[in-house]
Write a protein that holds these residues in place. Structure first.
Motif, short mmCIF file in Angstrom:
data_model
loop_
_atom_site.label_atom_id
_atom_site.label_comp_id
_atom_site.label_asym_id
_atom_site.label_seq_id
_atom_site.Cartn_x
_atom_site.Cartn_y
_atom_site.Cartn_z
N VAL A 113 2.62 -2.11 7.89
CA VAL A 113 2.29 -1.05 6.94
C VAL A 113 3.53 -0.24 6.59
N LYS A 114 3.42 0.52 5.52
CA LYS A 114 4.51 1.40 5.09
C LYS A 114 3.93 2.67 4.50
N ILE A 115 4.76 3.70 4.45
CA ILE A 115 4.38 4.94 3.77
C ILE A 115 4.24 4.65 2.28
N SER A 116 3.14 5.09 1.68
CA SER A 116 2.95 4.91 0.24
C SER A 116 3.96 5.77 -0.52
N ASN A 117 4.71 5.14 -1.39
CA ASN A 117 5.76 5.78 -2.19
C ASN A 117 6.94 6.17 -1.30
N SER A 118 6.89 7.35 -0.67
CA SER A 118 7.95 7.77 0.25
C SER A 118 7.45 8.93 1.09
N VAL A 119 8.14 9.20 2.18
CA VAL A 119 7.79 10.35 3.02
C VAL A 119 7.86 11.63 2.21
N GLY A 120 8.94 11.77 1.44
CA GLY A 120 9.11 12.97 0.63
C GLY A 120 7.99 13.16 -0.37
N TYR A 121 7.58 12.07 -1.00
CA TYR A 121 6.49 12.13 -1.97
C TYR A 121 5.21 12.63 -1.31
N GLN A 122 4.89 12.11 -0.12
CA GLN A 122 3.65 12.49 0.54
C GLN A 122 3.67 13.95 0.99
N TYR A 123 4.80 14.41 1.56
CA TYR A 123 4.88 15.81 1.97
C TYR A 123 4.74 16.74 0.77
N LEU A 124 5.37 16.36 -0.33
CA LEU A 124 5.28 17.19 -1.53
C LEU A 124 3.86 17.19 -2.10
N ARG A 125 3.23 16.04 -2.13
CA ARG A 125 1.87 15.92 -2.66
C ARG A 125 0.91 16.84 -1.90
N ILE A 126 1.00 16.82 -0.58
CA ILE A 126 0.10 17.65 0.23
C ILE A 126 0.43 19.13 0.05
N THR A 147 -1.71 18.20 6.55
CA THR A 147 -0.64 17.20 6.59
C THR A 147 -0.80 16.28 7.79
N TYR A 148 -1.05 16.87 8.93
CA TYR A 148 -1.20 16.12 10.18
C TYR A 148 -2.31 15.09 10.06
N HIS A 149 -3.46 15.49 9.55
CA HIS A 149 -4.60 14.58 9.48
C HIS A 149 -4.45 13.54 8.36
N GLN A 150 -3.83 13.92 7.26
CA GLN A 150 -3.63 12.93 6.19
C GLN A 150 -2.66 11.83 6.61
N PHE A 151 -1.63 12.18 7.37
CA PHE A 151 -0.68 11.17 7.82
C PHE A 151 -1.27 10.28 8.93
N ARG A 152 -2.42 10.63 9.41
CA ARG A 152 -3.11 9.80 10.40
C ARG A 152 -4.29 9.08 9.76
N SER A 153 -4.20 8.91 8.46
CA SER A 153 -5.25 8.23 7.71
C SER A 153 -4.63 7.25 6.72
N ALA A 154 -5.48 6.54 6.01
CA ALA A 154 -5.01 5.56 5.02
C ALA A 154 -4.42 6.23 3.79
N LYS A 155 -4.59 7.55 3.64
CA LYS A 155 -4.14 8.23 2.44
C LYS A 155 -2.62 8.14 2.24
N CYS A 156 -1.87 8.11 3.33
CA CYS A 156 -0.41 8.12 3.22
C CYS A 156 0.22 6.76 3.50
N TRP A 157 -0.59 5.77 3.83
CA TRP A 157 -0.07 4.48 4.25
C TRP A 157 -0.70 3.34 3.46
N GLU A 158 0.00 2.22 3.39
CA GLU A 158 -0.55 1.03 2.76
C GLU A 158 0.01 -0.22 3.44
N PRO A 159 -0.80 -1.27 3.56
CA PRO A 159 -0.30 -2.52 4.11
C PRO A 159 0.65 -3.20 3.12
N PHE A 160 1.58 -4.00 3.62
CA PHE A 160 2.39 -4.83 2.74
C PHE A 160 1.49 -5.89 2.11
N PRO A 161 1.86 -6.40 0.93
CA PRO A 161 0.99 -7.35 0.22
C PRO A 161 0.57 -8.56 1.05
#
Length: 239
Positions: free
Chosen positions: A14-27, A104-118
């Protein structure tokens, strides 16, 4: 005897969707809508991406394994995120930070911030069809189980029907790789370990007597062991 292989998680499955910075800013923006200009968003995303690895390294050095046996995982991440905001010149009241961090803590422990590789799901299904068990060995906290569960890769209630047999994290056992890989080897007698870090995954596995396979997604990295550019390469190295 049942065949078992070990896979890393981040950068491998798995990987962070988009980027770490993107996710922190989104939240952050979800709590303060309209407060930032487009220029501010670009600057903050860059600062988050730049500063996060530094604070992560410092926090891991101060309290190893996400605060295992000391401050605990929640407080560990809270301290890191506070430092990340301060270094990015974000100032908010304590009660505001508490609300933002908790989400932030709970979103990063869910599928919202992560995605599997194809190729993750097809490869895991292929391995399962060959009756090969997959153990995930990761320097991660206990939130990894929920991330993989929400993406349909692992069911802790019935691992026998999951694409992943077991998830083993450094927070759960209180040790990181290579010691974590040694524990996994003793329990499962794994054939090999696949990961994207030359240090933690490749050298770590080799140092404890596990055959390593280096996942070099970007290509061009020199390695003395087997290298693949995506997970489908695993199939070619099954004896």
């Amino acid at each position: 005897m049942k065949r078992v292989i070990s896979l890393d998680s981040t950068g491998t499955l798995v990987k962070i969707s988009n980027s770490v910075g993107y996710q922190y800013l989104r939240i952050l923006e979800s709590f303060f809508p309209g407060a930032l200009s487009d220029r501010d968003r670009k600057i903050l995303t860059h600062q988050f991406n730049k500063n996060f690895p530094l604070h992560y390294k410092d926090s891991m050095k101060q309290d190893p394994n996400f605060g295992y046996g000391s401050i605990g995982c929640y407080a560990w991440w809270k301290g890191l995120v506070r430092e990340l905001y301060l270094s990015s010149n974000i100032d908010m009241k304590d009660y505001q930070f508490s609300y933002v961090f908790d989400d932030t803590y709970h979103q990063f422990r869910s599928a919202k911030c992560w995605e599997p590789f194809p190729e993750t799901v097809p490869v895991l299904k292929d391995l399962k069809s060959r009756d090969i068990d997959v153990v995930v060995t990761s320097d991660f906290d206990q939130g990894l189980v929920n991330i993989l569960h929400q993406h349909g890769l692992f069911d802790p209630r019935d691992p026998s029907k999951s694409l992943i047999k077991e998830v083993i994290t450094s927070y759960e056992y209180g040790v990181a790789k290579p010691e974590l890989l040694k524990l996994v080897k003793e329990k499962w007698d794994i054939e090999f370990h696949v990961g994207d870090s030359l240090g933690r995954d490749v050298s770590g596995a080799a140092n404890v007597g596990v055959r390593p396979i280096f996942l070099d997604r970007k290509g061009g990295v020199s390695c003395d062991h087997i290298s693949i550019d995506n997970l489908t390469g695993i199939i070619d190295h099954l004896d």
